[in-house]
Design a protein around this motif. Structure first.
Motif, PDB file in Angstrom:
ATOM      1  N   PRO A  34       0.804  -1.203   0.000  1.00 40.57           N
ATOM      2  CA  PRO A  34       0.000   0.000   0.000  1.00 40.57           C
ATOM      3  C   PRO A  34       0.841   1.258   0.000  1.00 40.57           C
ATOM      4  O   PRO A  34       2.012   1.249   0.389  1.00 40.57           O
ATOM      5  CB  PRO A  34      -0.795  -0.121   1.298  1.00 40.57           C
ATOM      6  CG  PRO A  34       0.091  -0.934   2.189  1.00 40.57           C
ATOM      7  CD  PRO A  34       0.775  -1.909   1.275  1.00 40.57           C
ATOM      8  N   ALA A  35       0.245   2.349  -0.443  1.00 40.51           N
ATOM      9  CA  ALA A  35       0.897   3.640  -0.328  1.00 40.51           C
ATOM     10  C   ALA A  35       0.953   4.027   1.141  1.00 40.51           C
ATOM     11  O   ALA A  35       0.270   3.465   1.996  1.00 40.51           O
ATOM     12  CB  ALA A  35       0.127   4.678  -1.140  1.00 40.51           C
ATOM     13  N   ALA A  36       1.777   5.033   1.467  1.00 44.58           N
ATOM     14  CA  ALA A  36       1.958   5.425   2.860  1.00 44.58           C
ATOM     15  C   ALA A  36       0.665   5.958   3.461  1.00 44.58           C
ATOM     16  O   ALA A  36       0.428   5.813   4.652  1.00 44.58           O
ATOM     17  CB  ALA A  36       3.065   6.473   2.953  1.00 44.58           C
ATOM     18  N   ALA A  37      -0.166   6.598   2.671  1.00 42.07           N
ATOM     19  CA  ALA A  37      -1.402   7.171   3.182  1.00 42.07           C
ATOM     20  C   ALA A  37      -2.485   7.025   2.133  1.00 42.07           C
ATOM     21  O   ALA A  37      -2.216   6.866   0.942  1.00 42.07           O
ATOM     22  CB  ALA A  37      -1.200   8.648   3.523  1.00 42.07           C
ATOM     23  N   ARG A  38      -3.735   7.083   2.574  1.00 41.71           N
ATOM     24  CA  ARG A  38      -4.843   6.997   1.630  1.00 41.71           C
ATOM     25  C   ARG A  38      -4.866   8.256   0.782  1.00 41.71           C
ATOM     26  O   ARG A  38      -4.806   9.367   1.300  1.00 41.71           O
ATOM     27  CB  ARG A  38      -6.164   6.848   2.369  1.00 41.71           C
ATOM     28  CG  ARG A  38      -6.305   5.564   3.145  1.00 41.71           C
ATOM     29  CD  ARG A  38      -7.692   5.445   3.725  1.00 41.71           C
ATOM     30  NE  ARG A  38      -8.666   5.154   2.688  1.00 41.71           N
ATOM     31  CZ  ARG A  38      -9.959   5.396   2.801  1.00 41.71           C
ATOM     32  NH1 ARG A  38     -10.432   5.978   3.879  1.00 41.71           N
ATOM     33  NH2 ARG A  38     -10.791   5.084   1.828  1.00 41.71           N
ATOM     34  N   PRO A  39      -4.974   8.112  -0.522  1.00 46.60           N
ATOM     35  CA  PRO A  39      -4.990   9.287  -1.402  1.00 46.60           C
ATOM     36  C   PRO A  39      -6.338   9.985  -1.384  1.00 46.60           C
ATOM     37  O   PRO A  39      -7.354   9.426  -0.974  1.00 46.60           O
ATOM     38  CB  PRO A  39      -4.691   8.690  -2.785  1.00 46.60           C
ATOM     39  CG  PRO A  39      -5.231   7.295  -2.679  1.00 46.60           C
ATOM     40  CD  PRO A  39      -4.996   6.851  -1.270  1.00 46.60           C
ATOM     41  N   GLN A  40      -6.346  11.212  -1.865  1.00 44.65           N
ATOM     42  CA  GLN A  40      -7.584  11.986  -1.909  1.00 44.65           C
ATOM     43  C   GLN A  40      -8.445  11.595  -3.096  1.00 44.65           C
ATOM     44  O   GLN A  40      -9.665  11.763  -3.068  1.00 44.65           O
ATOM     45  CB  GLN A  40      -7.250  13.486  -1.975  1.00 44.65           C
ATOM     46  CG  GLN A  40      -8.408  14.393  -1.587  1.00 44.65           C
ATOM     47  CD  GLN A  40      -7.973  15.838  -1.485  1.00 44.65           C
ATOM     48  OE1 GLN A  40      -7.190  16.319  -2.308  1.00 44.65           O
ATOM     49  NE2 GLN A  40      -8.469  16.543  -0.482  1.00 44.65           N
ATOM     50  N   THR A  41      -7.836  11.047  -4.129  1.00 46.69           N
ATOM     51  CA  THR A  41      -8.569  10.618  -5.317  1.00 46.69           C
ATOM     52  C   THR A  41      -8.384   9.122  -5.520  1.00 46.69           C
ATOM     53  O   THR A  41      -7.252   8.624  -5.544  1.00 46.69           O
ATOM     54  CB  THR A  41      -8.078  11.379  -6.569  1.00 46.69           C
ATOM     55  OG1 THR A  41      -8.312  12.776  -6.400  1.00 46.69           O
ATOM     56  CG2 THR A  41      -8.808  10.896  -7.818  1.00 46.69           C
ATOM     57  N   VAL A  42      -9.503   8.403  -5.647  1.00 47.09           N
ATOM     58  CA  VAL A  42      -9.486   6.958  -5.830  1.00 47.09           C
ATOM     59  C   VAL A  42     -10.341   6.607  -7.038  1.00 47.09           C
ATOM     60  O   VAL A  42     -11.456   7.133  -7.185  1.00 47.09           O
ATOM     61  CB  VAL A  42     -10.020   6.223  -4.571  1.00 47.09           C
ATOM     62  CG1 VAL A  42     -10.012   4.717  -4.787  1.00 47.09           C
ATOM     63  CG2 VAL A  42      -9.205   6.593  -3.341  1.00 47.09           C
ATOM     64  N   LEU A  43      -9.836   5.749  -7.896  1.00 45.32           N
ATOM     65  CA  LEU A  43     -10.571   5.308  -9.075  1.00 45.32           C
ATOM     66  C   LEU A  43     -11.217   3.959  -8.803  1.00 45.32           C
ATOM     67  O   LEU A  43     -10.558   3.039  -8.312  1.00 45.32           O
ATOM     68  CB  LEU A  43      -9.636   5.169 -10.286  1.00 45.32           C
ATOM     69  CG  LEU A  43      -8.736   6.352 -10.617  1.00 45.32           C
ATOM     70  CD1 LEU A  43      -7.906   6.029 -11.868  1.00 45.32           C
ATOM     71  CD2 LEU A  43      -9.527   7.635 -10.817  1.00 45.32           C
ATOM     72  N   TRP A  44     -12.509   3.831  -9.114  1.00 42.93           N
ATOM     73  CA  TRP A  44     -13.136   2.519  -9.118  1.00 42.93           C
ATOM     74  C   TRP A  44     -12.704   1.807 -10.398  1.00 42.93           C
ATOM     75  O   TRP A  44     -12.912   2.309 -11.519  1.00 42.93           O
ATOM     76  CB  TRP A  44     -14.652   2.648  -9.082  1.00 42.93           C
ATOM     77  CG  TRP A  44     -15.221   2.809  -7.700  1.00 42.93           C
ATOM     78  CD1 TRP A  44     -14.978   2.022  -6.616  1.00 42.93           C
ATOM     79  CD2 TRP A  44     -16.154   3.809  -7.266  1.00 42.93           C
ATOM     80  NE1 TRP A  44     -15.708   2.470  -5.531  1.00 42.93           N
ATOM     81  CE2 TRP A  44     -16.431   3.550  -5.903  1.00 42.93           C
ATOM     82  CE3 TRP A  44     -16.793   4.872  -7.898  1.00 42.93           C
ATOM     83  CZ2 TRP A  44     -17.309   4.337  -5.152  1.00 42.93           C
ATOM     84  CZ3 TRP A  44     -17.662   5.659  -7.160  1.00 42.93           C
ATOM     85  CH2 TRP A  44     -17.909   5.389  -5.795  1.00 42.93           C
TER      86      TRP A  44
END
Length: 271
Positions: A34-44
Motif C-alpha cells: 500500500p501507499a503510505a497514506a490513503r490518497p484523496q482521489t481513488v478510481l473505481w
C-alpha cells in the motif's frame, strides 16, 4: 459485479471454484504494497482490461475483487477475472459488489449474508491497504437485512490478531440515503461513499442542494463522495476522499482530466 449448485453438479462446481481461487491468487500475488497514506482521489476499477501502470502517483485504486450475484434465494460468487497491474506503491482497496436479479428478488437472508461475508473476508485477506469496500444498493425491503449484515461484519473490523489485523470497512450508498432518506445505522462502518452520479430525475435537486450547503446533511456521508468521469463534480466542504467511476476503461488521459483534488475547507455560507 452464480447460483448454488445442484447436488449432481457439486463436484464439478468445486473444481471450478478451486480454479477461480487459484486464478485469483495468481492475479493478486504480484500486487505492490500500500501507499503510505490513503490518497484523496481513488478510481473505481471494474473487471475489464485496463492499463494502469502510467497513472500519476497519488491516485488510488478501488478494484473489483468479487461480485456476489443474488437471485431469489441463490447467491453466486464470481472473483475478478482480469489481471490487475497497478502502478508501484499504489493504494489498493478490494471491492465486493453485490448485484440483484430484478426478476427474482433476493431476501438477503442469513445464507446470502454468509456468502457476502465470506467474499469480504476473502477480499480482506488480499487487502494490502487494510481497507475493503462493500458495494450493495439495498432495496427498501432489504434495509433491515442489510443492517444485520453490517452487524455481522463487525468482527472483521475489530477482531485483530498479529496474523490478521483488523480491516476498515467502506460502503457505497445511494445519494438519497445521505439526504432525506437517512436510515443507515451509525457506527458500523468506517466510511460511507454516497454515489452522486446516475441520479435520475432527482439529480438536479440533489446537486443544487449540495452546491448550496456544501455537504450532505447526514454527517456519516460528509467525508467521502463518489462521482462519474465526465459528469459534474460538486466541491464539498470537509471532503477527504473522492471516488470516480468510469463506464468503460480508464486511460491516463481520463485521469489527467479529472477535476483538481483541492477541496474547500471553509464552512458553508448560511442562506
Amino acid at each position: 459485479m452464480g447460483r448454488d449448485l445442484p447436488a449432481r453438479g457439486l463436484a464439478a462446481g468445486r473444481q471450478r471454484a478451486l480454479r477461480v481461487l487459484c486464478l485469483s491468487a495468481a492475479l493478486l500475488a504480484a500486487l505492490p504494497g500500500p501507499a503510505a497514506a490513503r490518497p484523496q482521489t481513488v478510481l473505481w476499477v471494474w473487471d475489464r482490461p485496463q492499463r494502469l501502470a502510467d497513472y500519476p502517483a497519488g491516485v488510488g485504486l478501488a478494484y473489483l475483487h468479487a461480485t456476489v450475484r443474488l437471485s431469489g434465494p441463490v447467491a453466486e460468487v464470481r472473483l475478478r477475472q482480469w489481471p490487475l497491474k497497478p502502478p508501484p506503491d499504489a493504494f489498493l482497496m478490494p471491492v465486493v459488489h453485490v448485484s440483484f436479479d430484478n426478476l427474482q428478488p433476493a431476501p438477503l437472508d442469513d445464507a446470502q449474508q454468509a456468502r457476502i461475508e465470506a467474499a469480504l473476508r476473502h477480499a480482506a485477506r488480499h487487502s494490502r491497504s487494510g481497507w475493503v469496500q462493500l458495494d450493495l444498493e439495498a432495496r427498501f425491503s432489504q434495509r433491515a437485512a442489510y443492517a444485520r449484515l453490517l452487524q455481522r461484519l463487525q468482527p472483521l473490523r475489530h477482531a485483530a490478531t498479529p496474523q490478521r489485523p483488523a480491516v476498515r470497512l467502506s460502503i457505497t450508498a445511494l445519494a438519497s440515503w445521505c439526504m432525506d432518506d437517512a436510515w443507515l445505522p451509525a457506527g458500523l462502518v468506517d466510511e460511507v461513499v454516497p454515489m452522486y452520479f446516475r441520479l435520475g430525475p432527482d439529480g438536479p435537486a440533489i446537486r443544487e442542494r449540495l452546491q448550496r450547503d456544501r455537504q450532505a446533511p447526514v454527517p456519516a456521508c460528509q467525508s467521502a463522495a463518489g462521482f462519474m468521469q465526465g459528469e459534474p463534480v460538486v466541491a464539498l466542504q470537509g471532503l477527504q476522499r473522492r471516488y470516480f467511476f468510469h463506464p468503460a476503461a480508464w486511460t491516463a488521459a481520463d485521469v489527467a482530466a479529472l477535476p483538481p483534488a483541492g477541496l474547500p475547507t471553509a464552512a458553508p455560507t448560511p442562506p
